[in-house]
Design a protein around this motif. Sequence first.
Motif, PDB file in Angstrom:
ATOM      1  N   PHE A 140      44.536  17.317  42.961  1.00  0.00           N
ATOM      2  CA  PHE A 140      45.720  18.129  42.686  1.00  0.00           C
ATOM      3  C   PHE A 140      46.548  17.519  41.557  1.00  0.00           C
ATOM      4  O   PHE A 140      47.099  18.239  40.718  1.00  0.00           O
ATOM      5  CB  PHE A 140      46.578  18.260  43.956  1.00  0.00           C
ATOM      6  N   THR A 141      46.631  16.204  41.531  1.00  0.00           N
ATOM      7  CA  THR A 141      47.453  15.516  40.533  1.00  0.00           C
ATOM      8  C   THR A 141      46.976  15.806  39.118  1.00  0.00           C
ATOM      9  O   THR A 141      47.785  16.052  38.213  1.00  0.00           O
ATOM     10  CB  THR A 141      47.428  13.999  40.794  1.00  0.00           C
ATOM     11  N   THR A 142      45.668  15.773  38.900  1.00  0.00           N
ATOM     12  CA  THR A 142      45.151  16.008  37.556  1.00  0.00           C
ATOM     13  C   THR A 142      45.455  17.418  37.078  1.00  0.00           C
ATOM     14  O   THR A 142      45.811  17.638  35.915  1.00  0.00           O
ATOM     15  CB  THR A 142      43.639  15.747  37.510  1.00  0.00           C
ATOM     16  N   PHE A 143      45.340  18.396  37.963  1.00  0.00           N
ATOM     17  CA  PHE A 143      45.674  19.769  37.576  1.00  0.00           C
ATOM     18  C   PHE A 143      47.146  19.879  37.194  1.00  0.00           C
ATOM     19  O   PHE A 143      47.502  20.508  36.178  1.00  0.00           O
ATOM     20  CB  PHE A 143      45.351  20.743  38.711  1.00  0.00           C
ATOM     21  N   VAL A 144      48.016  19.236  37.968  1.00  0.00           N
ATOM     22  CA  VAL A 144      49.444  19.280  37.659  1.00  0.00           C
ATOM     23  C   VAL A 144      49.722  18.598  36.323  1.00  0.00           C
ATOM     24  O   VAL A 144      50.425  19.146  35.459  1.00  0.00           O
ATOM     25  CB  VAL A 144      50.265  18.618  38.782  1.00  0.00           C
ATOM     26  N   GLU A 145      49.153  17.404  36.124  1.00  0.00           N
ATOM     27  CA  GLU A 145      49.486  16.621  34.933  1.00  0.00           C
ATOM     28  C   GLU A 145      48.833  17.157  33.665  1.00  0.00           C
ATOM     29  O   GLU A 145      49.416  17.070  32.581  1.00  0.00           O
ATOM     30  CB  GLU A 145      49.094  15.163  35.153  1.00  0.00           C
ATOM     31  N   HIS A 146      47.615  17.683  33.770  1.00  0.00           N
ATOM     32  CA  HIS A 146      46.899  18.124  32.577  1.00  0.00           C
ATOM     33  C   HIS A 146      47.115  19.594  32.242  1.00  0.00           C
ATOM     34  O   HIS A 146      46.829  20.001  31.112  1.00  0.00           O
ATOM     35  CB  HIS A 146      45.398  17.853  32.740  1.00  0.00           C
ATOM     36  N   VAL A 147      47.597  20.353  33.194  1.00  0.00           N
ATOM     37  CA  VAL A 147      47.775  21.787  32.936  1.00  0.00           C
ATOM     38  C   VAL A 147      49.221  22.215  33.178  1.00  0.00           C
ATOM     39  O   VAL A 147      49.920  22.633  32.248  1.00  0.00           O
ATOM     40  CB  VAL A 147      46.801  22.630  33.796  1.00  0.00           C
ATOM     41  N   VAL A 148      49.689  22.110  34.421  1.00  0.00           N
ATOM     42  CA  VAL A 148      51.001  22.651  34.770  1.00  0.00           C
ATOM     43  C   VAL A 148      52.120  21.973  33.996  1.00  0.00           C
ATOM     44  O   VAL A 148      52.946  22.627  33.327  1.00  0.00           O
ATOM     45  CB  VAL A 148      51.243  22.518  36.296  1.00  0.00           C
TER      46      VAL A 148
END
Length: 370
Positions: free
Chosen positions: A264-272
Motif C-alpha cells: 500500500f505504501t508504494t502505491f501511495v508514495e509513487h502515485v497518490v
Amino acid sequence: MITNELYGLLQCPTCHSRALYVLDDGVHCASCATVYPLREGYLDLMPRGMHYDYVSKYVTDETELAEELDYRELAPPLLAAGVRDRALRRLLRFRPTDIVLDNGCGTAKHAVWNADQVHLMVGSDPATLFADRAVAEVALAQADSRSLPFAEGTFDKAFAIDILEHFPLEVIDAYLAETARVLRPGGRMLAFSNTREMSPIQPIINLSRRLGRLFVRAGLYDFSREARRKSDHIKALETWEDVVAAFERAGLRPVKVVFWNSLFTTFVEHVVMKLGEAVLGRTAKKPSQPPPQAAKDPSADPYLASLATQTTPEGTAREIRARQRVRSHLRPGSPVYRALMVITLVMELDLWLFGWMRCGSYFIVVEKPR
C-alpha cells in the motif's frame, strides 16, 4: 533546548572524562581543557582533534541541503513518517519516566512528536538541521555517534530512524557500540532501516512503481528530491543475517522485528502523493502588472519563497510548494488532516498484514542485557 538535566548526562566526547563544568560560554572539560560552545538551542559537543574517514553528506553539504529539505517547520506525523512514528511508539513503549535518545535525529521530528511521552527526550546529530520546534522542545546536541557525549548507562531507550543504511560497516559497528554503551542494562533500542533483500510480493509492489514511471515520462512529476535524499544509501547490511550479526556484535539482543512490505505504501508514495504534489505544487500565474510590493519583495508569497533562487531543481521546488500548501491546512480535525490520517492507516496495513514476511525494510527492537 538546553536544560540543566542535559548537563547531568554528559561526558567529554574527546577524552571521555566526566569532569565537566558549565560557564556562560559553554561546557568546559577540566581534564583536556576543551570548551564545547552553547549554540542557539543546542550544545556543540562534537569531539575535537579526531579524524574520521566517513563523513555524512548532511554534514559536508549542510548549507546546500538546508533549502532543499524544507526542515524548519514540522508537519504532524502522517503518511510514511506517521507509520514510522506509530510503530516507534507501539514497539518501544515509552514511559513517563524514560530518558530517551534519538541518535542521528536529523530534524528531530520523531523526538518532537514523542517528547511529551517521556521524562526527557534528547536528540543528537552531527548536522544541525534541527526543526524550530525541536530547538524549543527537545534537548539537542551536535554530536558524532562514534563518540557520543553521554555517560555510560544514561538512557532508558534509544532509537534510530533511517540511519543505518547511510553508513559503511565500520561506522555501523561504532554507532551501535556507542548506543549500547549509553543504554542502561535492560534498556532497549529501536532501529528502522533497510537491507538489499526484496519482498516476496515485490512483483505486485512494482506495479505501482511502473505506474509512477509512466507519470514521470509524461512529465507530471519526478523523483529528484527522493533520489537526492537516498543518494548516499550504502546498505552495508545487505541481508537480515547481517543486521542481526551487527546488533549482536554490539552486545544487543534482538527481541522483536516487524518487516515493512510496502504494498500500500508504494502505491501511495509513487502515485497518490506524487499526483497530489503535481497539482498542489503548480506555480501561480504571474499577473501582467505585479503590485509594487510584490515587485520589491519577491518572497512575499510564502508558498513561492523556495523559488527565490535558481539553485533548487523545479521538481524539488514543486514538491516543497505542495508540502507547504498542505501544511497550512493540517490542523488536527481539519478535512485535510483527516484524509491524510486515513491514508496513513491504509499504509500501516503493510505492517499489520505483511509484517511477518521477511523483506528489506524492517523495524527491530533490541535489548542491552542486564
